[in-house]
Design a protein around this motif. Sequence first.
Motif, PDB file in Angstrom:
ATOM      1  N   MET A   1      -5.319  -0.862  -3.199  1.00 55.33           N
ATOM      2  CA  MET A   1      -5.880   0.426  -3.608  1.00 55.33           C
ATOM      3  C   MET A   1      -7.164   0.715  -2.821  1.00 55.33           C
ATOM      4  SD  MET A   1      -3.981   1.514  -6.221  1.00 55.33           S
ATOM      5  CE  MET A   1      -5.050   2.589  -7.126  1.00 55.33           C
ATOM      6  N   PRO A   2      -7.183   1.817  -2.077  1.00 53.28           N
ATOM      7  CA  PRO A   2      -8.431   2.177  -1.411  1.00 53.28           C
ATOM      8  C   PRO A   2      -9.499   2.522  -2.454  1.00 53.28           C
ATOM      9  CG  PRO A   2      -6.789   3.900  -1.103  1.00 53.28           C
ATOM     10  CD  PRO A   2      -6.122   2.778  -1.838  1.00 53.28           C
ATOM     11  N   LYS A   3     -10.737   2.116  -2.199  1.00 53.80           N
ATOM     12  CA  LYS A   3     -11.815   2.411  -3.149  1.00 53.80           C
ATOM     13  C   LYS A   3     -11.981   3.918  -3.311  1.00 53.80           C
ATOM     14  CE  LYS A   3     -13.564  -1.847  -3.702  1.00 53.80           C
ATOM     15  NZ  LYS A   3     -14.572  -2.595  -4.336  1.00 53.80           N
ATOM     16  N   LYS A   4     -11.803   4.658  -2.219  1.00 54.25           N
ATOM     17  CA  LYS A   4     -11.825   6.120  -2.270  1.00 54.25           C
ATOM     18  C   LYS A   4     -10.382   6.578  -2.099  1.00 54.25           C
ATOM     19  CE  LYS A   4     -13.474  10.210   0.095  1.00 54.25           C
ATOM     20  NZ  LYS A   4     -14.030  10.728   1.344  1.00 54.25           N
ATOM     21  N   PRO A   5      -9.807   7.185  -3.135  1.00 54.68           N
ATOM     22  CA  PRO A   5      -8.388   7.581  -3.057  1.00 54.68           C
ATOM     23  C   PRO A   5      -8.119   8.563  -1.913  1.00 54.68           C
ATOM     24  CG  PRO A   5      -9.204   7.755  -5.302  1.00 54.68           C
ATOM     25  CD  PRO A   5     -10.392   7.502  -4.429  1.00 54.68           C
ATOM     26  N   TYR A   6      -6.929   8.453  -1.367  1.00 55.98           N
ATOM     27  CA  TYR A   6      -6.504   9.386  -0.322  1.00 55.98           C
ATOM     28  C   TYR A   6      -6.106  10.716  -0.957  1.00 55.98           C
ATOM     29  CZ  TYR A   6      -6.499   5.825   3.286  1.00 55.98           C
ATOM     30  OH  TYR A   6      -6.889   4.876   4.199  1.00 55.98           O
ATOM     31  N   PRO A   7      -6.174  11.799  -0.166  1.00 56.71           N
ATOM     32  CA  PRO A   7      -5.737  13.098  -0.689  1.00 56.71           C
ATOM     33  C   PRO A   7      -4.257  13.063  -1.078  1.00 56.71           C
ATOM     34  CG  PRO A   7      -6.828  13.344   1.451  1.00 56.71           C
ATOM     35  CD  PRO A   7      -6.648  11.882   1.216  1.00 56.71           C
ATOM     36  N   ILE A   8      -3.898  13.861  -2.066  1.00 56.84           N
ATOM     37  CA  ILE A   8      -2.511  13.941  -2.513  1.00 56.84           C
ATOM     38  C   ILE A   8      -1.681  14.792  -1.547  1.00 56.84           C
ATOM     39  CG2 ILE A   8      -0.983  14.730  -4.367  1.00 56.84           C
ATOM     40  CD1 ILE A   8      -2.631  12.244  -5.067  1.00 56.84           C
ATOM     41  N   SER A   9      -2.239  15.884  -1.090  1.00 59.86           N
ATOM     42  CA  SER A   9      -1.516  16.786  -0.193  1.00 59.86           C
ATOM     43  C   SER A   9      -1.200  16.080   1.123  1.00 59.86           C
ATOM     44  CB  SER A   9      -2.341  18.053   0.044  1.00 59.86           C
ATOM     45  OG  SER A   9      -2.542  18.344   1.383  1.00 59.86           O
ATOM     46  N   TYR A  10       0.025  16.242   1.591  1.00 64.06           N
ATOM     47  CA  TYR A  10       0.462  15.584   2.821  1.00 64.06           C
ATOM     48  C   TYR A  10      -0.391  15.996   4.016  1.00 64.06           C
ATOM     49  CZ  TYR A  10       3.357  13.933   6.642  1.00 64.06           C
ATOM     50  OH  TYR A  10       3.797  13.299   7.776  1.00 64.06           O
TER      51      TYR A  10
ATOM     52  N   PHE B   1       0.850  -1.179   0.000  1.00 69.98           N
ATOM     53  CA  PHE B   1       0.000   0.000   0.000  1.00 69.98           C
ATOM     54  C   PHE B   1       0.888   1.232   0.000  1.00 69.98           C
ATOM     55  CE2 PHE B   1      -1.809   3.427   2.637  1.00 69.98           C
ATOM     56  CZ  PHE B   1      -2.769   3.860   1.749  1.00 69.98           C
ATOM     57  N   THR B   2       0.581   2.148  -0.870  1.00 69.02           N
ATOM     58  CA  THR B   2       1.223   3.450  -0.899  1.00 69.02           C
ATOM     59  C   THR B   2       0.137   4.452  -1.214  1.00 69.02           C
ATOM     60  OG1 THR B   2       3.035   4.762  -1.840  1.00 69.02           O
ATOM     61  CG2 THR B   2       1.900   3.263  -3.340  1.00 69.02           C
ATOM     62  N   HIS B   3       0.155   5.595  -0.564  1.00 69.09           N
ATOM     63  CA  HIS B   3      -0.928   6.552  -0.813  1.00 69.09           C
ATOM     64  C   HIS B   3      -0.699   7.378  -2.069  1.00 69.09           C
ATOM     65  CE1 HIS B   3       1.712   9.567   0.986  1.00 69.09           C
ATOM     66  NE2 HIS B   3       0.922  10.473   0.455  1.00 69.09           N
ATOM     67  N   ALA B   4       0.520   7.404  -2.586  1.00 69.30           N
ATOM     68  CA  ALA B   4       0.809   8.193  -3.779  1.00 69.30           C
ATOM     69  C   ALA B   4       1.781   7.451  -4.681  1.00 69.30           C
ATOM     70  CB  ALA B   4       1.411   9.539  -3.380  1.00 69.30           C
ATOM     71  N   GLU B   5       1.668   7.684  -5.989  1.00 72.20           N
ATOM     72  CA  GLU B   5       2.621   7.104  -6.936  1.00 72.20           C
ATOM     73  C   GLU B   5       4.032   7.519  -6.534  1.00 72.20           C
ATOM     74  OE1 GLU B   5       2.089   5.072  -9.625  1.00 72.20           O
ATOM     75  OE2 GLU B   5      -0.023   5.015  -9.071  1.00 72.20           O
ATOM     76  N   ASP B   6       4.951   6.616  -6.645  1.00 74.22           N
ATOM     77  CA  ASP B   6       6.356   6.863  -6.335  1.00 74.22           C
ATOM     78  C   ASP B   6       6.596   7.282  -4.886  1.00 74.22           C
ATOM     79  OD1 ASP B   6       7.211   6.181  -8.921  1.00 74.22           O
ATOM     80  OD2 ASP B   6       6.735   8.193  -9.644  1.00 74.22           O
ATOM     81  N   GLY B   7       5.712   6.838  -3.988  1.00 78.90           N
ATOM     82  CA  GLY B   7       5.932   7.068  -2.562  1.00 78.90           C
ATOM     83  C   GLY B   7       7.044   6.153  -2.062  1.00 78.90           C
ATOM     84  N   ASN B   8       7.500   6.383  -0.852  1.00 79.93           N
ATOM     85  CA  ASN B   8       8.614   5.609  -0.290  1.00 79.93           C
ATOM     86  C   ASN B   8       8.350   4.107  -0.294  1.00 79.93           C
ATOM     87  OD1 ASN B   8      10.045   7.950   0.176  1.00 79.93           O
ATOM     88  ND2 ASN B   8       9.297   8.163   2.271  1.00 79.93           N
ATOM     89  N   THR B   9       7.133   3.700   0.063  1.00 86.93           N
ATOM     90  CA  THR B   9       6.825   2.267   0.106  1.00 86.93           C
ATOM     91  C   THR B   9       6.881   1.661  -1.296  1.00 86.93           C
ATOM     92  OG1 THR B   9       5.412   2.665   2.035  1.00 86.93           O
ATOM     93  CG2 THR B   9       5.169   0.546   0.922  1.00 86.93           C
ATOM     94  N   GLU B  10       6.385   2.387  -2.287  1.00 86.59           N
ATOM     95  CA  GLU B  10       6.415   1.869  -3.656  1.00 86.59           C
ATOM     96  C   GLU B  10       7.848   1.781  -4.179  1.00 86.59           C
ATOM     97  OE1 GLU B  10       4.241   2.291  -7.957  1.00 86.59           O
ATOM     98  OE2 GLU B  10       3.808   3.774  -6.418  1.00 86.59           O
TER      99      GLU B  10
END
Length: 120
Positions: free
Chosen positions: A33-42, A6-15
Amino acid sequence: MEIAYFTHAEDGNTEILMRKIAGQLNLPSNRIMPKKPYPISYEALVECAKDEHEHSIFPEASINHEISDDVLILGTPIWFGELPNVVKRFLKEQLVAPRVIYPFCTSEGSGLGNSINELR
């Protein structure tokens, strides 16, 4: 053996870490992938994760394909010293057979937190 992460954003640390592990071990990966995407802003993400944490909200998630192997490498960030609630729900609903899970986690200072106990 395969990787679910799981990563909340493309190219995040986990990915980024997942790609290195998958490349070294030549393993397929499966993004949670969460069905409802997480916000992009930290800042917005932190508020959303805090709300989930404080109010026991466990968002629905999907994956690219069913996980059928008994050995899973699990990649996840650590949020508030724990697995993100979306990962907890994924593990509870998607993984039904006894499994061996090798976790790798990313955090901004909490280390593994309580994640190992949660996985047990």
